[in-house]
Design a protein around this motif. Sequence first.
Motif, PDB file in Angstrom:
ATOM      1  N   ASN A 392       0.833  -1.199   0.000  1.00 52.26           N
ATOM      2  CA  ASN A 392       0.000   0.000   0.000  1.00 52.26           C
ATOM      3  C   ASN A 392       0.869   1.251   0.000  1.00 52.26           C
ATOM      4  OD1 ASN A 392      -2.376   1.509   0.074  1.00 52.26           O
ATOM      5  ND2 ASN A 392      -2.396   1.586   2.309  1.00 52.26           N
ATOM      6  N   ASP A 393       1.908   1.265  -0.856  1.00 51.75           N
ATOM      7  CA  ASP A 393       2.715   2.473  -0.970  1.00 51.75           C
ATOM      8  C   ASP A 393       2.538   3.060  -2.371  1.00 51.75           C
ATOM      9  OD1 ASP A 393       4.200   0.939  -2.671  1.00 51.75           O
ATOM     10  OD2 ASP A 393       5.948   0.764  -1.356  1.00 51.75           O
ATOM     11  N   ASN A 394       3.428   3.929  -2.760  1.00 51.31           N
ATOM     12  CA  ASN A 394       3.252   4.625  -4.033  1.00 51.31           C
ATOM     13  C   ASN A 394       3.709   3.825  -5.246  1.00 51.31           C
ATOM     14  OD1 ASN A 394       2.187   6.940  -2.817  1.00 51.31           O
ATOM     15  ND2 ASN A 394       4.242   7.689  -2.309  1.00 51.31           N
ATOM     16  N   SER A 395       4.258   2.623  -5.025  1.00 49.61           N
ATOM     17  CA  SER A 395       4.679   1.790  -6.152  1.00 49.61           C
ATOM     18  C   SER A 395       3.460   1.181  -6.836  1.00 49.61           C
ATOM     19  CB  SER A 395       5.608   0.673  -5.672  1.00 49.61           C
ATOM     20  OG  SER A 395       6.804   1.200  -5.145  1.00 49.61           O
ATOM     21  N   ARG A 396       3.660   0.734  -8.093  1.00 50.85           N
ATOM     22  CA  ARG A 396       2.647  -0.042  -8.804  1.00 50.85           C
ATOM     23  C   ARG A 396       3.035  -1.510  -8.673  1.00 50.85           C
ATOM     24  NH1 ARG A 396       0.302   3.993 -12.105  1.00 50.85           N
ATOM     25  NH2 ARG A 396       0.459   5.864 -10.810  1.00 50.85           N
ATOM     26  N   TRP A 397       2.034  -2.370  -8.517  1.00 53.25           N
ATOM     27  CA  TRP A 397       2.310  -3.772  -8.211  1.00 53.25           C
ATOM     28  C   TRP A 397       1.645  -4.678  -9.236  1.00 53.25           C
ATOM     29  CZ3 TRP A 397       5.637  -4.240  -4.182  1.00 53.25           C
ATOM     30  CH2 TRP A 397       5.715  -3.166  -3.301  1.00 53.25           C
ATOM     31  N   VAL A 398       2.424  -5.629  -9.781  1.00 56.59           N
ATOM     32  CA  VAL A 398       1.903  -6.626 -10.711  1.00 56.59           C
ATOM     33  C   VAL A 398       2.244  -8.013 -10.170  1.00 56.59           C
ATOM     34  CG1 VAL A 398       2.007  -7.565 -13.052  1.00 56.59           C
ATOM     35  CG2 VAL A 398       2.175  -5.088 -12.696  1.00 56.59           C
ATOM     36  N   PHE A 399       1.245  -8.874 -10.072  1.00 62.10           N
ATOM     37  CA  PHE A 399       1.428 -10.241  -9.595  1.00 62.10           C
ATOM     38  C   PHE A 399       0.967 -11.184 -10.708  1.00 62.10           C
ATOM     39  CE2 PHE A 399       0.557  -7.440  -6.112  1.00 62.10           C
ATOM     40  CZ  PHE A 399       1.423  -7.816  -5.093  1.00 62.10           C
ATOM     41  N   THR A 400       1.863 -12.039 -11.183  1.00 61.72           N
ATOM     42  CA  THR A 400       1.475 -12.941 -12.266  1.00 61.72           C
ATOM     43  C   THR A 400       2.059 -14.328 -12.078  1.00 61.72           C
ATOM     44  OG1 THR A 400       1.365 -13.198 -14.671  1.00 61.72           O
ATOM     45  CG2 THR A 400       3.402 -12.294 -13.780  1.00 61.72           C
ATOM     46  N   SER A 401       1.330 -15.318 -12.577  1.00 57.06           N
ATOM     47  CA  SER A 401       1.747 -16.720 -12.494  1.00 57.06           C
ATOM     48  C   SER A 401       0.820 -17.513 -13.396  1.00 57.06           C
ATOM     49  CB  SER A 401       1.661 -17.226 -11.053  1.00 57.06           C
ATOM     50  OG  SER A 401       1.799 -18.641 -10.997  1.00 57.06           O
ATOM     51  N   ALA A 402       1.234 -18.747 -13.704  1.00 55.48           N
ATOM     52  CA  ALA A 402       0.350 -19.640 -14.455  1.00 55.48           C
ATOM     53  C   ALA A 402      -0.636 -20.347 -13.533  1.00 55.48           C
ATOM     54  CB  ALA A 402       1.175 -20.673 -15.223  1.00 55.48           C
ATOM     55  N   THR A 403      -0.444 -20.237 -12.206  1.00 55.13           N
ATOM     56  CA  THR A 403      -1.302 -20.981 -11.268  1.00 55.13           C
ATOM     57  C   THR A 403      -1.671 -20.106 -10.076  1.00 55.13           C
ATOM     58  OG1 THR A 403       0.708 -21.895 -10.262  1.00 55.13           O
ATOM     59  CG2 THR A 403      -0.410 -23.268 -11.884  1.00 55.13           C
ATOM     60  N   LEU A 404      -2.680 -19.274 -10.241  1.00 57.42           N
ATOM     61  CA  LEU A 404      -3.188 -18.451  -9.138  1.00 57.42           C
ATOM     62  C   LEU A 404      -4.654 -18.734  -8.834  1.00 57.42           C
ATOM     63  CD1 LEU A 404      -1.673 -14.919  -9.953  1.00 57.42           C
ATOM     64  CD2 LEU A 404      -0.883 -16.558  -8.247  1.00 57.42           C
ATOM     65  N   GLN A 405      -5.420 -19.159  -9.844  1.00 58.27           N
ATOM     66  CA  GLN A 405      -6.868 -19.297  -9.636  1.00 58.27           C
ATOM     67  C   GLN A 405      -7.262 -20.698  -9.211  1.00 58.27           C
ATOM     68  OE1 GLN A 405      -9.082 -21.126 -11.733  1.00 58.27           O
ATOM     69  NE2 GLN A 405      -7.738 -21.600 -13.457  1.00 58.27           N
ATOM     70  N   VAL A 406      -8.366 -20.743  -8.490  1.00 56.37           N
ATOM     71  CA  VAL A 406      -9.011 -21.998  -8.106  1.00 56.37           C
ATOM     72  C   VAL A 406     -10.438 -21.936  -8.623  1.00 56.37           C
ATOM     73  CG1 VAL A 406      -9.740 -23.479  -6.192  1.00 56.37           C
ATOM     74  CG2 VAL A 406      -7.580 -22.206  -6.040  1.00 56.37           C
ATOM     75  N   ARG A 610     -15.177 -38.057  -5.385  1.00 57.39           N
ATOM     76  CA  ARG A 610     -15.499 -37.136  -4.290  1.00 57.39           C
ATOM     77  C   ARG A 610     -16.008 -35.825  -4.874  1.00 57.39           C
ATOM     78  NH1 ARG A 610     -12.984 -38.577   0.635  1.00 57.39           N
ATOM     79  NH2 ARG A 610     -12.950 -40.866   0.671  1.00 57.39           N
ATOM     80  N   ASP A 611     -16.917 -35.185  -4.161  1.00 51.38           N
ATOM     81  CA  ASP A 611     -17.486 -33.928  -4.658  1.00 51.38           C
ATOM     82  C   ASP A 611     -16.400 -32.877  -4.886  1.00 51.38           C
ATOM     83  OD1 ASP A 611     -20.016 -34.955  -4.664  1.00 51.38           O
ATOM     84  OD2 ASP A 611     -20.587 -34.099  -2.718  1.00 51.38           O
ATOM     85  N   TYR A 612     -15.396 -32.866  -4.000  1.00 50.92           N
ATOM     86  CA  TYR A 612     -14.377 -31.829  -4.138  1.00 50.92           C
ATOM     87  C   TYR A 612     -13.470 -32.073  -5.351  1.00 50.92           C
ATOM     88  CZ  TYR A 612     -11.436 -35.210  -1.539  1.00 50.92           C
ATOM     89  OH  TYR A 612     -10.755 -36.333  -1.105  1.00 50.92           O
ATOM     90  N   GLY A 613     -13.574 -33.258  -5.973  1.00 54.35           N
ATOM     91  CA  GLY A 613     -12.789 -33.503  -7.173  1.00 54.35           C
ATOM     92  C   GLY A 613     -13.097 -32.500  -8.278  1.00 54.35           C
ATOM     93  N   ARG A 614     -14.331 -31.951  -8.265  1.00 51.17           N
ATOM     94  CA  ARG A 614     -14.710 -30.968  -9.288  1.00 51.17           C
ATOM     95  C   ARG A 614     -13.856 -29.707  -9.190  1.00 51.17           C
ATOM     96  NH1 ARG A 614     -20.036 -32.813  -8.010  1.00 51.17           N
ATOM     97  NH2 ARG A 614     -20.334 -31.042  -6.609  1.00 51.17           N
ATOM     98  N   ALA A 615     -13.437 -29.372  -7.967  1.00 48.34           N
ATOM     99  CA  ALA A 615     -12.585 -28.182  -7.797  1.00 48.34           C
ATOM    100  C   ALA A 615     -11.246 -28.382  -8.497  1.00 48.34           C
ATOM    101  CB  ALA A 615     -12.368 -27.897  -6.313  1.00 48.34           C
ATOM    102  N   PHE A 616     -10.709 -29.593  -8.431  1.00 51.33           N
ATOM    103  CA  PHE A 616      -9.456 -29.891  -9.124  1.00 51.33           C
ATOM    104  C   PHE A 616      -9.659 -29.902 -10.633  1.00 51.33           C
ATOM    105  CE2 PHE A 616      -8.688 -31.797  -4.931  1.00 51.33           C
ATOM    106  CZ  PHE A 616      -7.403 -31.356  -4.664  1.00 51.33           C
ATOM    107  N   LEU A 617     -10.676 -30.632 -11.080  1.00 51.90           N
ATOM    108  CA  LEU A 617     -10.908 -30.760 -12.516  1.00 51.90           C
ATOM    109  C   LEU A 617     -11.242 -29.411 -13.153  1.00 51.90           C
ATOM    110  CD1 LEU A 617     -12.985 -34.074 -12.519  1.00 51.90           C
ATOM    111  CD2 LEU A 617     -10.619 -33.769 -13.283  1.00 51.90           C
ATOM    112  N   GLY A 618     -11.971 -28.564 -12.417  1.00 49.39           N
ATOM    113  CA  GLY A 618     -12.343 -27.260 -12.946  1.00 49.39           C
ATOM    114  C   GLY A 618     -11.184 -26.293 -13.007  1.00 49.39           C
TER     115      GLY A 618
END
Length: 640
Positions: A392-406, A610-618
């Motif tokens: 939360n300072d005056n810099s600009r921030w970029v965060f990137t990766s191939a694996t961030l979303q679930v 298992r129901d939670y398997g959908r989270a992995f597959l998705g």
Amino acid sequence: MSLVERVHAVLGQGGLLASQLRHYRERAVQLEMAAEVAGCLTSSAQPLVLEAGTGVGKTFAYLVPALLSGKQIIISTGSKNLQEQLFFKDLPALLGLLGLDIQVALLKGRSNYLCQWRLARQLEAVGTHQEAVLDDLLKLQQFADNTTDGDLGNLSGVSESSPAIGMINSSRDSCGGQKCAFYEQCFTRKARQRALQARLIVVNHHLFFADRLLKDTGFAELLPDADAVVFDEAHLLPDIAVSYFGSQLSMGRIKRLLDEVDKVYQQQLRDTAQLTAMAGRCRERLSDWQNRLLDKGYNDWRDSLADKEMAAASWALVAELLALEKLVQAHLGRSEMLDVLAPSLTEVRAQLEQFFHCDNPEAAYSVEWGERHLQLRIAAMDVAHQCAELFNDNSRWVFTSATLQVQGSLDFFVRGMGLTKARQVVLSSPFDYPNQALLCVPRHLGHVANQTAMVKRLVDICLKAFTAARGRTFVLFTSHRMLQLVAHGLAGRTPYPMLVQGQGSKQQLLSKFRQLGDAVLLGTGSFWEGVDVRGHSLSCVIIDKLPFASPDDPLFRARAGQCQRQGLDPFTQVSLPQAVIALKQGAGRLIRDERDKGVLIICDNRLVNRDYGRAFLGSLPPMARTRDLDRALAFLADIP
């Protein structure tokens, strides 16, 4: 032109790169990412959190706007490999193509640089070294005379595992700062000075957090307050932030400090035998404490709080260190070496006391057994508030990766890093996953009653896959124990070269894997990410099971307890998102190029029943799917 327009003129159809590079072609998702980064650098006060799937070309997508922006920018990576690829390959190529003459700098952690003062001390004590160590020290002296930057990564002729390296690399514990006789020649100081003057500085996440949070001693400033910071491999940041907002102490550091006290007595203060005697008593207390800990098997320190014997051994160790600390302070001014050591002795004793008190209910206190030394770690359960202040300072921030979303959402990463006001973007991979890759969860897995049956099942699947793929396989494990059992079960049963983690360094094994062309490689955590094998050398990735964190992990236990107190479900809030991201990393080893083809075999029925398997597959790339192992083997056999 605006920065976005200038970026398009470089990366777009008919642009600069298309005219200069024979095989270059425009990628719409790369242009979209570059425009997002350019917008963040020039007009938005919002942090940018952006997942870019494999094949987007994210390196050029952030480097081009960074170089064209005219701003001072820090690029932070999660791995040494990417750090060096950026500095030695990507940046020189881009600077040449863009016709830019700007200063760039590579800054590594302190321990990567040779310390002239420590080297001089070791050479003064030649009579105390074994012949092999002395030979390496003389080679290091030759290196020091000829190097311009003191970067030990450029050293040849001395093994990285040589004891001599630990005797001469730059260390916070032995840094005298401006009082040092080698201050003007200091390689670490010069590296940091170059970074302060550079327009683009390449660092790694650990160094970035150390600079912002630890405020390393010896120099007033490490990194400039740059206009912007770009974090590549940003999925690693939450765990690194946890480490740096807490504290950690290696028993190896305490041992090294006690050895340094001995050297002060041997080389400078022969009239003060009490120094070496008290250092010896500290060693005995430390050994007794570690042996008791090993016998008890505690990995969560809170489990030890009711153990009176353990408590007595712990505070006896602190008492001995405090006595040594007072003795050292009584002799300040008599030895430069002792003057440098004194603050470090005070620091480690205070860290031990903090750990033994174990009085922060919002933190996990863990005991970790590393390859060489035991580590004590205090880790905050939630670092979102601290991260929000940091970013939360005056810099600009970029965060990137191939694996961030679930499951299509970046919320897990955003919440954990305190980036609730960030702009969130998910860009899919341009690869044709339905035709390039096949995901198989073999139907015949069934219920495994014991470890022996599980090992037999994995060995059978591996042997069939090796045959169909003609080697060319990664087998990724969630535990070292299972890796060793399967490696033992495969020994002598496959005609293909088998490389097993631990037989050499990660880079040595990967280099050999690529060179052989028909090898199989068995690895755990470090091989799940940051590994790029393109082309015909890799056609199959086998994963033994879904990578859930151990329920005995102290940090997981602490976070789970916190979730329960808040009325939340620890599984869905902590365990599942972490496992999904880890699985995405492992799966991401398979398809690295638009021409790659391969099969991903996950040997865990929970993915489909298992129901939670959908989270992995998705969250996985949209590969074709099958439960039929024979179909997967036929797909492998057809890959050239």
